[in-house]
Design an enzyme around this catalytic site. Structure first.
Site, short mmCIF file in Angstrom:
data_model
loop_
_atom_site.label_atom_id
_atom_site.label_comp_id
_atom_site.label_asym_id
_atom_site.label_seq_id
_atom_site.Cartn_x
_atom_site.Cartn_y
_atom_site.Cartn_z
N ASP A 258 -4.10 -4.32 -20.40
CA ASP A 258 -3.75 -3.71 -21.52
C ASP A 258 -2.59 -3.92 -22.29
O ASP A 258 -2.70 -3.92 -23.47
CB ASP A 258 -3.94 -2.08 -21.34
CG ASP A 258 -5.19 -1.44 -20.41
OD1 ASP A 258 -5.99 -2.35 -20.80
OD2 ASP A 258 -4.81 -0.57 -20.00
P1 NAP Z 1 -4.08 -3.03 -16.52
O1 NAP Z 1 -4.66 -2.94 -17.68
O2 NAP Z 1 -4.36 -2.12 -15.56
O3 NAP Z 1 -4.95 -4.37 -15.94
C1 NAP Z 1 -4.83 -4.73 -14.83
C2 NAP Z 1 -5.67 -6.00 -14.51
O4 NAP Z 1 -5.43 -6.56 -13.23
C3 NAP Z 1 -7.03 -5.43 -14.23
O5 NAP Z 1 -7.92 -5.89 -15.58
C4 NAP Z 1 -7.76 -6.23 -13.19
O6 NAP Z 1 -8.84 -7.26 -13.50
C5 NAP Z 1 -6.64 -7.25 -12.83
N1 NAP Z 1 -6.41 -7.16 -11.20
C6 NAP Z 1 -6.49 -6.10 -10.51
N2 NAP Z 1 -6.13 -6.75 -9.17
C7 NAP Z 1 -6.00 -7.67 -9.11
C8 NAP Z 1 -5.87 -8.92 -8.26
N3 NAP Z 1 -5.75 -8.58 -6.90
N4 NAP Z 1 -5.79 -10.26 -8.65
C9 NAP Z 1 -5.82 -10.68 -10.04
N5 NAP Z 1 -5.96 -9.53 -10.96
C10 NAP Z 1 -6.19 -8.39 -10.51
O7 NAP Z 1 -2.64 -3.35 -16.25
P2 NAP Z 1 -1.55 -3.74 -17.46
O8 NAP Z 1 -1.73 -4.80 -18.03
O9 NAP Z 1 -0.26 -3.98 -16.43
O10 NAP Z 1 -1.48 -2.30 -18.03
C11 NAP Z 1 -0.88 -0.95 -17.40
C12 NAP Z 1 -1.80 0.13 -17.78
O11 NAP Z 1 -1.56 1.29 -17.10
C13 NAP Z 1 -1.62 0.50 -19.28
O12 NAP Z 1 -2.92 0.91 -19.76
C14 NAP Z 1 -0.57 1.60 -19.10
O13 NAP Z 1 -0.60 2.55 -20.25
C15 NAP Z 1 -1.00 2.24 -18.04
N6 NAP Z 1 0.01 3.18 -17.43
C16 NAP Z 1 1.09 2.63 -16.94
C17 NAP Z 1 2.17 3.33 -16.46
C18 NAP Z 1 3.35 2.97 -16.17
O14 NAP Z 1 4.40 3.73 -16.06
N7 NAP Z 1 3.54 1.59 -16.10
C19 NAP Z 1 2.04 4.71 -16.71
C20 NAP Z 1 0.70 5.16 -16.93
C21 NAP Z 1 -0.33 4.55 -17.29
P3 NAP Z 1 -9.94 -7.57 -12.52
O15 NAP Z 1 -10.26 -6.20 -11.79
O16 NAP Z 1 -10.78 -8.26 -13.24
O17 NAP Z 1 -9.08 -8.32 -11.53
#
Ligand code: NAP
Length: 462
Positions: A387
């Site tokens: 994301d």
């Molecule tokens: P993300 O959008 O959740 O994407 C993480 C990606 O990691 C997934 O598409 C997954 O794809 C891949 N993944 C998972 N396990 C894996 C592994 N073992 N090896 C390789 N790839 C792996 O993560 P992000 O880009 O860090 O974004 C964070 C999200 O969380 C945002 O939408 C944000 O708004 C939300 N959020 C964050 C917080 C905060 O405080 N940080 C709080 C609330 C919400 P595959 O399954 O294809 O591997």
């Protein structure tokens, strides 16, 4: 008299250490010092409290301390990915403590006949905030741990029902203030606050839960302030105010970083964002690459950006990332870590993991600083981020993440994205970055893939 002075000095020391702790926790290189300052501050606070002459019996304190230690030790051992729900459980305990202290004070003062309007007003505030934080935090922890459905549960008129519940609790409190001995109203306020805590969280979706936890932190802090007034304890007032303010500021920062409106998070059932409005990526073919090819691209560039995301945390791949960093910097290649404020599942998630792998802090660059540099990057290596690098946030108005600031990985000369599949990330939407002309995908667990890339690099250096 001497004991009283020692207590005051301990409280002063504790308050100063809490302020410094928050300050130091702001930067990765001083964070350890911040944690230590918090621990020493809390020890000073406990010491100052248990030596007060009003304490005549230490048995219950000893039992409570043992129970706290028994619960606290396993809570400290949860994996980093479970820290948000663990934090929610801590807030639940904080809220329950505030609620119970308020209840005990009401019963004692009712018995002594020393209740008055001001005391009852503060007690009411404390028990409403305390008990709603208790059930609200338990609900939040349950949603994050997925033991209860994470999706928002809504029904027509939900907010009206919630406001009526809160309104009745406030009306009962006003009745109690006017007639402090009308004790029958007291359990009504408690039950309504407990129900309100549950109702408050039900309409909020899993995606907003970490933000809500910051907000519950704030409520727990305010309950502690009320408790401080009741117990005539200045340190509780100071610590509660720090807790309340920092929780609120964190919630605002998270909302901004995710481009979520505060009211939307708070009142999930009001004008809900069209969450899963299908944003279908163009049906373009995906180009994939082998680890040895990626090693070649990386070592032939002069500037590399690495974007870590939640997948790096899941795979615990931070040490492999460090290896890649070492291999590249040894070759004189500049390496920057592009840090999105909400990458992962809690604020600072990536900073903590990279610090664990002892990656130098000055290689970590915040989103606003790295984005203008992105077009100069020969390779942008996206490790389990989705994301936070999704260009739909910039261009697709119907997307639920439209307007969220992102790391502009797509502007690098070449993008290499490591993840296991084409599955979506947290927001549940497709990502056109993976099918862009300048993107190569490497499918697999991040740790394994990075291992292969690192060993290909080692081989090429011989
Ligand atoms: P993300 O959008 O959740 O994407 C993480 C990606 O990691 C997934 O598409 C997954 O794809 C891949 N993944 C998972 N396990 C894996 C592994 N073992 N090896 C390789 N790839 C792996 O993560 P992000 O880009 O860090 O974004 C964070 C999200 O969380 C945002 O939408 C944000 O708004 C939300 N959020 C964050 C917080 C905060 O405080 N940080 C709080 C609330 C919400 P595959 O399954 O294809 O591997």
């Amino acid at each position: 008299m001497i004991l009283e002075s020692i207590t005051h000095l301990s409280y002063l020391l504790a308050a100063a250490l809490f302020v410094f702790s928050l300050r130091w926790l702001n930067r990765p290189d001083t964070a350890r010092r911040g944690v230590l300052a918090g621990v020493v501050g809390m020890c000073a606070a406990i010491f100052g409290t248990i030596i007060t002459p009003e304490i005549v019996n230490y048995h219950w304190i000893a039992i409570a301390a043992v129970a706290g230690i028994l619960v606290g030790i396993p809570l400290s051992r949860v994996p980093l990915t479970a820290v948000p729900q663990r934090t929610a459980i801590s807030h639940a305990f904080g809220g329950l403590a505030a609620g119970l202290v308020g209840t005990a004070k009401y019963i004692i003062w009712l018995d002594e006949g020393t209740l008055n309007g001001v005391r009852v007003a503060v007690i009411s505030l404390e028990i409403i905030l305390g008990y709603l934080t208790f059930t609200g935090s338990l609900m939040a922890a349950g949603k994050l741990q997925e033991v209860i459905p994470t999706r928002p549960i809504t029904y027509p008129g939900q907010n009206v029902v919630n406001f009526i519940l809160l309104g009745i609790a406030i009306a009962a409190s006003v009745g109690l203030v006017m007639n402090p001995t009308a004790w029958q109203l007291f359990p009504v306020i408690i039950v309504l606050a407990l129900i309100f805590g549950v109702m408050l969280i039900i309409p909020i979706g899993g995606a907003d839960m970490p933000t809500v936890i910051a907000l519950l932190n704030s409520y727990a802090g305010l309950a502690a302030v009320a408790m401080g007034f009741l117990l005539d304890n200045q340190l509780l007032i100071t610590a509660g105010a720090l807790d309340g303010a920092s929780g609120f500021i964190l919630a605002v920062i998270m909302c901004k970083a995710m481009n979520r409106s505060f009211t939307n998070v708070l009142f999930g059932a009001f004008g809900q964002a069209p969450k899963q409005s299908a944003v279908v990526a163009e049906a373009k073919p995906v180009k994939s690459a082998q680890a040895f090819e990626v090693a070649d691209f990386l070592t032939h560039g002069s500037k590399v950006a690495i974007v870590p995301g939640y997948g790096m945390a899941v795979a615990q791949a931070q040490h492999r990332v460090r290896e890649i960093y070492d291999q590249l910097t040894q070759r004189g290649i500049e390496v920057y870590f592009a840090i999105h404020p909400v990458a992962g599942r809690m604020p600072g998630h990536m900073n903590v993991l990279l610090a664990e792998a002892e990656i130098p802090y000055d290689s970590l660059v915040e989103m606003d600083d790295i984005n203008p540099e992105m077009p100069q990057m020969d390779v942008c290596l996206v490790v389990g981020a989705n994301d936070v690098v999704n260009p739909a946030a910039r261009s697709v108005e119907s997307s639920p993440i439209y307007g969220m600031p992102i790391i502009e990985a797509d502007k690098a000369k070449l993008v290499v994205a490591i993840k296991r599949s084409m599955n979506t990330g947290f927001a549940g939407i497709d990502n056109a970055l993976y099918t862009a002309d300048n993107t190569l995908m490497v499918f697999g667990d991040a740790k394994k893939v990075l291992d292969e890339i690192a060993s290909a690099m080692r081989e090429s250096s011989h």
